[in-house]
Structures are given as structure tokens and as C-alpha cells.
Design a protein around this motif. Structure first.
Motif, PDB file in Angstrom:
ATOM      1  N   LEU A  32       0.839  -1.201   0.000  1.00 50.80           N
ATOM      2  CA  LEU A  32       0.000   0.000   0.000  1.00 50.80           C
ATOM      3  C   LEU A  32       0.872   1.248   0.000  1.00 50.80           C
ATOM      4  O   LEU A  32       1.874   1.324   0.703  1.00 50.80           O
ATOM      5  CB  LEU A  32      -0.903  -0.007   1.235  1.00 50.80           C
ATOM      6  N   ALA A  33       0.502   2.231  -0.825  1.00 50.86           N
ATOM      7  CA  ALA A  33       1.266   3.477  -0.897  1.00 50.86           C
ATOM      8  C   ALA A  33       1.200   4.216   0.433  1.00 50.86           C
ATOM      9  O   ALA A  33       0.200   4.146   1.163  1.00 50.86           O
ATOM     10  CB  ALA A  33       0.717   4.358  -2.025  1.00 50.86           C
ATOM     11  N   ASP A  34       2.265   4.944   0.741  1.00 49.35           N
ATOM     12  CA  ASP A  34       2.346   5.685   1.993  1.00 49.35           C
ATOM     13  C   ASP A  34       1.216   6.705   2.096  1.00 49.35           C
ATOM     14  O   ASP A  34       0.885   7.396   1.126  1.00 49.35           O
ATOM     15  CB  ASP A  34       3.693   6.407   2.109  1.00 49.35           C
ATOM     16  N   ARG A  35       0.654   6.778   3.288  1.00 46.43           N
ATOM     17  CA  ARG A  35      -0.391   7.765   3.620  1.00 46.43           C
ATOM     18  C   ARG A  35      -1.617   7.640   2.716  1.00 46.43           C
ATOM     19  O   ARG A  35      -2.317   8.630   2.464  1.00 46.43           O
ATOM     20  CB  ARG A  35       0.164   9.190   3.542  1.00 46.43           C
ATOM     21  N   GLU A  36      -1.866   6.465   2.217  1.00 47.12           N
ATOM     22  CA  GLU A  36      -3.037   6.241   1.364  1.00 47.12           C
ATOM     23  C   GLU A  36      -3.916   5.153   1.980  1.00 47.12           C
ATOM     24  O   GLU A  36      -3.451   4.324   2.766  1.00 47.12           O
ATOM     25  CB  GLU A  36      -2.610   5.819  -0.047  1.00 47.12           C
ATOM     26  N   ARG A  37      -5.186   5.170   1.605  1.00 45.96           N
ATOM     27  CA  ARG A  37      -6.128   4.148   2.073  1.00 45.96           C
ATOM     28  C   ARG A  37      -6.906   3.603   0.883  1.00 45.96           C
ATOM     29  O   ARG A  37      -7.141   4.305  -0.114  1.00 45.96           O
ATOM     30  CB  ARG A  37      -7.100   4.718   3.105  1.00 45.96           C
ATOM     31  N   ALA A  38      -7.288   2.357   1.017  1.00 45.83           N
ATOM     32  CA  ALA A  38      -8.091   1.734  -0.032  1.00 45.83           C
ATOM     33  C   ALA A  38      -9.512   2.284   0.002  1.00 45.83           C
ATOM     34  O   ALA A  38      -9.964   2.821   1.014  1.00 45.83           O
ATOM     35  CB  ALA A  38      -8.092   0.223   0.145  1.00 45.83           C
ATOM     36  N   SER A  39     -10.196   2.147  -1.117  1.00 47.62           N
ATOM     37  CA  SER A  39     -11.596   2.579  -1.207  1.00 47.62           C
ATOM     38  C   SER A  39     -12.429   1.450  -1.798  1.00 47.62           C
ATOM     39  O   SER A  39     -11.934   0.649  -2.603  1.00 47.62           O
ATOM     40  CB  SER A  39     -11.723   3.843  -2.057  1.00 47.62           C
ATOM     41  N   VAL A  40     -13.688   1.390  -1.394  1.00 46.03           N
ATOM     42  CA  VAL A  40     -14.600   0.335  -1.840  1.00 46.03           C
ATOM     43  C   VAL A  40     -15.921   0.965  -2.239  1.00 46.03           C
ATOM     44  O   VAL A  40     -16.407   1.889  -1.575  1.00 46.03           O
ATOM     45  CB  VAL A  40     -14.837  -0.703  -0.717  1.00 46.03           C
ATOM     46  N   SER A  41     -16.495   0.491  -3.323  1.00 44.81           N
ATOM     47  CA  SER A  41     -17.837   0.917  -3.728  1.00 44.81           C
ATOM     48  C   SER A  41     -18.715  -0.317  -3.896  1.00 44.81           C
ATOM     49  O   SER A  41     -18.240  -1.376  -4.323  1.00 44.81           O
ATOM     50  CB  SER A  41     -17.780   1.722  -5.033  1.00 44.81           C
ATOM     51  N   TYR A  42     -19.987  -0.160  -3.548  1.00 47.75           N
ATOM     52  CA  TYR A  42     -20.948  -1.268  -3.609  1.00 47.75           C
ATOM     53  C   TYR A  42     -21.863  -1.063  -4.801  1.00 47.75           C
ATOM     54  O   TYR A  42     -22.474  -0.010  -4.961  1.00 47.75           O
ATOM     55  CB  TYR A  42     -21.746  -1.321  -2.310  1.00 47.75           C
ATOM     56  N   SER A  78     -16.481  -3.208  -5.727  1.00 41.66           N
ATOM     57  CA  SER A  78     -15.287  -2.830  -6.474  1.00 41.66           C
ATOM     58  C   SER A  78     -14.287  -2.236  -5.496  1.00 41.66           C
ATOM     59  O   SER A  78     -14.618  -1.314  -4.739  1.00 41.66           O
ATOM     60  CB  SER A  78     -15.625  -1.818  -7.569  1.00 41.66           C
ATOM     61  N   VAL A  79     -13.070  -2.763  -5.494  1.00 41.25           N
ATOM     62  CA  VAL A  79     -12.029  -2.350  -4.552  1.00 41.25           C
ATOM     63  C   VAL A  79     -10.908  -1.669  -5.321  1.00 41.25           C
ATOM     64  O   VAL A  79     -10.452  -2.174  -6.354  1.00 41.25           O
ATOM     65  CB  VAL A  79     -11.457  -3.565  -3.778  1.00 41.25           C
ATOM     66  N   SER A  80     -10.457  -0.511  -4.836  1.00 41.25           N
ATOM     67  CA  SER A  80      -9.348   0.215  -5.431  1.00 41.25           C
ATOM     68  C   SER A  80      -8.246   0.355  -4.380  1.00 41.25           C
ATOM     69  O   SER A  80      -8.477   0.926  -3.309  1.00 41.25           O
ATOM     70  CB  SER A  80      -9.801   1.596  -5.912  1.00 41.25           C
ATOM     71  N   ILE A  81      -7.051  -0.171  -4.703  1.00 35.27           N
ATOM     72  CA  ILE A  81      -5.941  -0.196  -3.747  1.00 35.27           C
ATOM     73  C   ILE A  81      -4.822   0.684  -4.287  1.00 35.27           C
ATOM     74  O   ILE A  81      -4.236   0.380  -5.335  1.00 35.27           O
ATOM     75  CB  ILE A  81      -5.423  -1.630  -3.546  1.00 35.27           C
ATOM     76  N   PRO A  82      -4.485   1.796  -3.624  1.00 32.72           N
ATOM     77  CA  PRO A  82      -3.379   2.648  -4.096  1.00 32.72           C
ATOM     78  C   PRO A  82      -2.017   2.015  -3.786  1.00 32.72           C
ATOM     79  O   PRO A  82      -1.713   1.703  -2.633  1.00 32.72           O
ATOM     80  CB  PRO A  82      -3.580   3.953  -3.315  1.00 32.72           C
ATOM     81  N   VAL A  83      -1.228   1.811  -4.830  1.00 37.90           N
ATOM     82  CA  VAL A  83       0.122   1.260  -4.679  1.00 37.90           C
ATOM     83  C   VAL A  83       1.107   2.232  -5.315  1.00 37.90           C
ATOM     84  O   VAL A  83       0.716   3.190  -5.988  1.00 37.90           O
ATOM     85  CB  VAL A  83       0.240  -0.140  -5.309  1.00 37.90           C
TER      86      VAL A  83
END
Length: 481
Positions: A263-273, A280-285
Motif C-alpha cells: 500500500l502506498a504511503d499515507r493512502e487508504r483503499a476505497s470500496v464501492s458497492y 469494487s475495490v481500489s488499492i493505491p500502490v
């Protein structure tokens, strides 16, 4: 005779050349040395002026004005030709320094491929020489230009496909929509750019080197996955049963993604239903290079996490460890650690359960007060202290070892516990362990000794890290004499 020399003017030319040329050369030498010390690109044209243009110009002036050799003499024309050629080179060199040498990195001048500059320089040199020969030697260069023009058309028609690829490559080099190291998705080819030349782009797909012709790239759309700068989003779609509570599932999806080491520094994943159990999951790398590994790890961790929470990932919530008899076998295997008696098995079956963790999953984070105790049934867990965003291991927990002893003392954990292998544990509620300790003093002593040992190991590791940091800081603060 001396009076005749000054009366005709050539005597003054001789004196001017004898005095002026050395002085000018000395001044230019000092100026060039100063510019070279400052790495100024202007030193190049001045060096050509000092070493070539001035000496040859002085020779030409001596022949033409001082000695007054007729202009139609061969040596005078040769000197004039060489002098003119050097002047052309000097002008082109000065033009190159003025236009390109100090160009900003993001300017159009910096993006012009070197081949364009070299071709333009060659054309200008050829034109200059043609004009020079026309003026000095009275040569007829019109026929030469006509022949070159016709020849260029014939060659262009014969090599139009090859030339088209080269031109496409040069245009790509000029525009620079991507650079070496960028990740492209072009015409079904996805990978990292490792080479760009006039004819083709070489892309490392991970399973080989794909060579894509420049004409294909210039004639179709492609995606530069490395632009714009910043985290790259690795995305995936997952599906759960419609009976699983959406907000609880979304919280689990984010929790698993945020624990990824990629996971990229100071970032959080996001999820949409999207409804119907689809998410749908988006993971910042950090970049596209980490995307495949991040998604592979994420989906494997998600399988274990979904089973632990009882959610039906891909419509299935069953886990082999939930089969009848598995919990009883596990309790029998760790019975010696907990000092269990035969009559304790039924009560333990009612209050405890089995959990599994994938390789690299966090079993117990640091800085929390556990409300459960876990006993390792199979596999191996790693205990580590977290330092500067990384982890330093100091102990392991294997079959029969207890994880989360600080639950009994109501203290926060100092270390993070991570599954080093596929890990199976028996999870015991705090009340159950408290009851065991109350009736089994020996178990309380063993848990206390184990907790104290882990505290010591963690403290020693932290002290060692701090000592190393102090030594490095001290070494940097001492200046050499």
C-alpha cells in the motif's frame, strides 16, 4: 620599400595580424578557462573560434590583404574555403548552445530528438558548403541540388514503409508520451518500457519482451499507466452473498487492503458497492509494477478473512477447518499447553473456535489490548517490532505457543504478530482463559514467564535499534579533521 609597404596598406595588415592575433588568442584562452570551470557550454564555440577560425582567418587575411595574393590563386581559395567552413561550424555551434544547451527539462527544445538536430545541422552544413563553393570556386551547384532532390524522391518512394516507421519513432521521441520505465497498455500489450528506438518500442511484459512497431503506437491509442505521477490504483471486483451485510463487508474489504505491505504511503483503499453482492475495490500502490503482486496477496488474504467473519466470498463461506471433529482434534493437540483435563473438552468446544490466516496476514497488531487469546495449532507466527514503517522480527510462535498473553494483564501489545506460514489457531475468549488460570496456577506461571520473555526480547530489540541509530547520528555529527 618600407614606405611602399605602408603606402600600399599591406604593411599595416602584417603589423595588425602579428600583434592582434596573439593578443586575441590569449584573451580567448583566459575566457575559455573561466567558462570551463563553470561548466558553461559557451566554452565549446569559443574553443572552435580560438583553435580554428582565428588562425585560418589570419592566414586568409595574410594571403588576401597583406601579401595581396590574387584571389584566383589556388592557395587563397583553399584558405577562403576552409575559413568559410569553420565559420559555418562556429555559427551552428553557437546556435546550438543558445537554443538547446540551456533548455529547461520540460521545454519543447529539450524534447527534440538528437537525430532531428543532427539532420538539420547536416542540411545547413551542406547548403553552406554549396554556397561557399559557388562564391569561392564559381561552381554550379544547381544541378547537384536537382539531382539530390530527384534521388531523395526515388529513395523515399522505395523505402516509404521503413521511412514511415522511422518518422513515427522520431515523432514519438519528440512528443515523449512515455519514457523508459513507464508502464504501457498498448494494443493488448501490457508491461514496462525498457527501450525506445527509431523503429519500435520494447516492452517487458513479465513473460518476455514484446516489440511494438512505432507505426502501430502512433496510429492507435494506448494508456500510460505511470502517468500522472502519484499512487497507481490496483482495482479488482469481488462478489459476496446478498445476505452478507454490505457495510460490514465493505469494512472488511478496506481492513484487508490497508494491511497490505504494498500500500502506498499515507493512502487508504476505497470500496464501492454496486448492489447484488458486487463490490469494487481500489488499492493505491506505488506503481503498476506492484499492482499484480498487491492484488494476488489481497485476494488470498481476503479468502481467509471472509471465512473468519463468516461471509460468503464468491457465494461460499465454508472452510475445511469448520468440519466436525477438527476443533476437538486441535484442543487435544494443545491440551498440554493449557493443562486441560478430559472433562474440560466439552466446555472448551462450546466456547472456542478455529481460525486460519494466510501467509503475511496480521494476526494481532501492536498497540492494542486483546480481548481473546490464541493458541497455535499448526504453522508458525512471527513476532516483530515496527520501526520506521518496517518490521524487525525478534521471536516466533509455533505449535502450542500462546498469542495475545497481554489480554490477561489488560496491557497493550508491544509487538505485531504476523502469520509466517498458513497459520491455524484456537481462539479462546478471555473469560475462558481466566477460568483456566484460576483453577490451574501452573498455567498462570507459564503464561507469565512467556509474557516476560517476549517483553525482554522486544525491549532488547528496540534498545538495539535505538543504539544503532545513536551511533549513526554520532558518526554523522563528528566532522573529519
Amino acid at each position: 620599400m618600407l614606405d611602399d609597404a605602408f603606402r600600399d596598406g599591406w604593411g599595416w595588415w602584417v603589423i595588425a595580424l602579428a600583434v592582434g592575433v596573439p593578443v586575441l588568442l590569449v584573451v580567448l584562452t583566459e575566457l575559455i578557462n573561466g567558462l570551463r570551470r563553470r561548466n558553461n557550454p559557451l566554452a565549446g564555440p569559443l574553443r572552435l573560434l580560438r583553435n580554428g577560425v582565428i588562425p585560418v582567418g589570419a592566414l586568409f587575411a595574410l594571403l588576401a590583404f597583406a601579401i595581396q595574393s590574387p584571389a584566383d590563386q589556388v592557395w587563397t581559395r583553399v584558405a577562403a574555403t576552409i575559413f568559410g567552413f569553420l565559420v559555418i561550424l562556429l555559427l551552428l555551434s553557437a546556435f546550438n548552445v543558445a537554443l538547446f544547451a540551456n533548455a529547461a527539462e520540460d521545454s519543447w527544445r529539450k524534447r527534440i530528438p538528437t537525430i532531428f538536430v543532427e539532420i538539420a545541422r547536416l542540411v545547413l552544413v551542406a547548403l553552406g558548403l554549396a554556397l561557399l563553393f559557388s562564391w569561392v570556386w564559381d561552381a554550379d551547384v544547381g544541378g547537384l541540388f536537382t539531382a539530390l532532390g530527384v534521388g531523395s524522391i526515388v529513395i523515399g518512394l522505395a523505402l516509404q514503409n521503413a521511412v514511415g516507421g522511422v518518422i513515427s519513432g522520431l515523432l514519438l521521441l519528440f512528443e515523449q508520451p512515455f519514457k523508459i520505465g513507464d508502464f504501457l497498455d498498448a494494443a493488448g500489450v501490457r508491461g514496462r518500457v525498457i527501450e525506445v528506438n527509431w523503429r519500435a518500442v520494447h516492452i517487458d511484459t513479465g513473460s518476455g519482451i514484446q516489440i511494438v512497431p512505432n507505426s502501430s503506437l502512433s496510429g492507435a491509442s494506448f494508456t500510460n499507466l505511470s502517468e500522472p505521477e502519484g499512487p497507481y490504483s490496483a482495482s479488482t471486483d469481488v462478489k459476496f452473498a446478498t445476505d452478507d451485510p454490505p457495510h460490514e463487508v465493505m469494512a472488511l474489504l478496506v481492513e484487508v487492503a490497508d494491511a497490505l505491505p504494498m500500500l502506498a504511503d499515507r493512502e487508504r483503499a476505497s470500496v464501492s458497492y454496486a448492489g447484488g453482492g458486487a463490490y469494487s475495490v481500489s488499492i493505491p500502490v506505488a506503481g503498476p509494477a506492484d499492482a499484480g503482486r498487491a492484488l494476488s496477496t489481497y485476494l488470498s488474504w481476503l479468502w481467509y478473512a471472509a471465512r473468519r467473519h463468516g461471509f460468503a466470498l464468491d457465494g461460499d463461506s465454508t472452510d475445511p477447518i469448520s468440519e466436525p471433529g477438527r476443533l476437538a482434534e486441535a484442543l487435544t493437540a494443545i491440551g498440554g499447553t493449557l493443562h486441560l483435563h478430559d472433562d474440560d473438552l466439552e466446555a472448551m468446544l462450546q466456547s472456542s473456535h478455529l481460525e486460519r490466516y494466510g501467509v503475511g496476514e496480521v494476526v494481532l497488531p501492536s498497540g492494542v489490548v486483546p480481548d481473546e487469546v490464541r493458541v497455535v495449532v499448526s504453522g508458525r507466527a512471527l513476532l516483530a517490532v515496527e520501526v520506521d514503517g518496517g518490521r524487525v522480527e525478534f521471536a516466533t510462535a509455533e505449535r502450542g505457543d500462546i498469542i495475545g498473553q497481554t489480554a490477561l494483564t489488560r496491557e497493550r501489545t508491544q509487538a505485531v504478530t504476523v502469520a509466517g506460514e498458513i497459520l491455524t489457531v484456537v481462539v479462546l475468549p478471555l473469560a475462558t482463559v481466566d477460568e483456566l488460570i484460576r483453577t490451574r496456577p501452573r498455567l498462570a506461571a507459564e503464561i507469565g514467564e512467556s509474557l516476560e520473555l517476549k517483553r525482554k526480547l522486544a525491549g532488547d530489540m528496540i534498545s538495539s535499534i535505538e543504539g544503532t541509530r545513536g551511533s549513526l547520528r554520532q558518526g554523522r555529527s563528528v566532522s573529519p579533521r
